[in-house]
Design a protein around this motif. Sequence first.
Motif, PDB file in Angstrom:
ATOM      1  N   ARG A 135      -2.231  17.299  21.470  1.00  0.00           N
ATOM      2  CA  ARG A 135      -3.422  17.576  20.644  1.00  0.00           C
ATOM      3  C   ARG A 135      -3.352  16.861  19.292  1.00  0.00           C
ATOM      4  NH1 ARG A 135      -5.514  23.647  19.490  1.00  0.00           N
ATOM      5  NH2 ARG A 135      -6.125  23.361  21.673  1.00  0.00           N
ATOM      6  N   LYS A 155     -13.871  15.167  27.100  1.00  0.00           N
ATOM      7  CA  LYS A 155     -12.842  15.884  27.841  1.00  0.00           C
ATOM      8  C   LYS A 155     -13.265  16.197  29.269  1.00  0.00           C
ATOM      9  CE  LYS A 155     -12.847  19.193  24.826  1.00  0.00           C
ATOM     10  NZ  LYS A 155     -12.488  20.453  24.154  1.00  0.00           N
ATOM     11  N   VAL A 206      -7.480  20.069  25.445  1.00  0.00           N
ATOM     12  CA  VAL A 206      -6.760  19.042  24.689  1.00  0.00           C
ATOM     13  C   VAL A 206      -6.998  19.212  23.195  1.00  0.00           C
ATOM     14  CG1 VAL A 206      -6.585  16.574  24.199  1.00  0.00           C
ATOM     15  CG2 VAL A 206      -6.677  17.369  26.564  1.00  0.00           C
ATOM     16  N   ILE A 207      -8.265  19.291  22.785  1.00  0.00           N
ATOM     17  CA  ILE A 207      -8.583  19.562  21.385  1.00  0.00           C
ATOM     18  C   ILE A 207      -9.576  20.719  21.340  1.00  0.00           C
ATOM     19  CG2 ILE A 207      -8.197  17.150  20.744  1.00  0.00           C
ATOM     20  CD1 ILE A 207     -11.257  16.907  20.359  1.00  0.00           C
TER      21      ILE A 207
END
Length: 585
Positions: free
Chosen positions: A225, A241, A248-249
């Motif tokens: 991340r 994503k 992921v974030i």
Amino acid sequence: MASPTASDVLVETLLDWGVDTVFGLPGDGINGIIEALRTHQDRIKFIQVRHEEAAAFNACAYAKWTGRLGVCIATSGPGGIHLLNGLYDAKLDGQPVLAITGLQFHDLLHTFTQQDVELDKLFMDVCVYNSRIMGPQHVENVVELACRTALAYRGVAHVTVPVDMQSQPVSAGKRSERNVPHHVSDLMARSAQAPSDDQVGRAAAILNAGKKTAILAGRGALDARDQVLAVAERLGAPVIKPLLGKGVIPDDSPFSAGGIGLLGTKPAQEALETCDTLLIAGSSFPYIEFYPKPGQAQAVQIELDPMRMGLRYPVAAGLVGDTGKALQALLPRLDYREDRSFLETAQSGMKEWSQLMAERGTRSDKPMKPDVVAYELNRLLSDDAIVSTDSGTITTWIARHLVMRGNMMFSCSGNLATMACGLPYAIAAAVAQPGRQVVAFVGDGGLTMLMGELATCVKYDLDVKIVVIKNNALGQIKWEQMVFLGNPEYVCDLQPIDFAAVARGFGVKAFSVDDPARCGEVLREALSTRGPVLIEAVVDPHEPPMPPKATMKQVKNFAESLARGTPARGKIAWTVASDIVREIT
């Protein structure tokens, strides 16, 4: 002291490799192994499921939630066969799983004896390692290598053991001259997993030359991340994503453009349609039609498996290695991009998209819209919640309304996209991460396939909340028939089930809601109730999972499907028209 059996050696080897949980169902074809698990129960847990398919899903999800080896076990013949769907889920999503199965008596194989299924041959396609135990002295070598291979190659390993060999003392077996005792090791040697310097330089030059860079960050970037955000900030790049990379974030990050694909966001799709450089970070997102057109963008890919390099889009530079390490090596060579207009366009689009999601999630129409349930659930989740979902329209609702934040985790059956995985995934989360909020957001079609696992939740007093969206239809198939093929809906209606009553029959606390005005209140009470709880949300069966951008072909097919006699076409047309009017006014 009695000599250890072949099964004792098997279990002790699992312990050497850090295995503390096995999911499965006992049977006469694995009685020897079950006995060894019993005698080692102070160090290794056995979670009894109601269907072996669930055990394989459990093992796959356990690997996803923990990063460790997931293990499942099934008896000979039908029990082993039942594992296959969950094992393919692990194969296609790159998860380390060990499957242990039984075989019939070694000297009755190939003689049409009961359950005479050669599971090692059956499992050939799903496995990165696959072996049949040939005797007690063979166990340590094979099981050690199976664990190592599953972890090293992030895939499925399978060991099958004839039932008569499982209880044989190791001392009774004759060791071959070259099989030196204890010559194997439980040490896991890992490579540096770092890309070469020249490829890092080439990748940096490509990214620096671009003006409109998009980052596609998948499941391989889940542990990267900070690095993904640092590169996004340096390049002024929106992060898109795929579903398995949803965590992921955070979704509230200024760099997040949301998901991609049919269940993604409009800003993400438009970013990929207009970018001139593309950084693919730990993703092999399979829907090629959503990538930039070949030749539109210069692409850099980070991929742990060299075989997957350039698999979906032609790349100008390939970095073979761990995503975090590759991004860390790349970062010092990247220029700060002063022009932030590409990122700002995505941010403006995401602001509009969020407003649209809020509009859909706060509708008061009856029948209740599925968006409302997902929207209200998201507002009540803790920042460390673990959320699983099933495959179907259900995936669209949660993918769009679940705002990842804090240490939330999310997963589903990504590349296999199988139904029935949602509840077993949640069970694995509750076993692996006790104390965290765990929610399964599932459809009525998927839940009924493995509904017996409600008993597993009760048996182990798992703090799992199951939100079932009840529309009495196989929704995804229904809309695919209409929108992709232009065919009338056919055989997608489901026989209605009173899920709340069924859950109570299992001993699960249950709630029902069909009123959008009460949805948040009911969910709040259910989530605050200790132990396994099911919430049945009755929703509009005619609400479509609208794509982020509908094509003319999809519109044409939809119109043709209505004209050709789709059941309830009047209600469907009215619902879709109403949705479109809301979005453009």
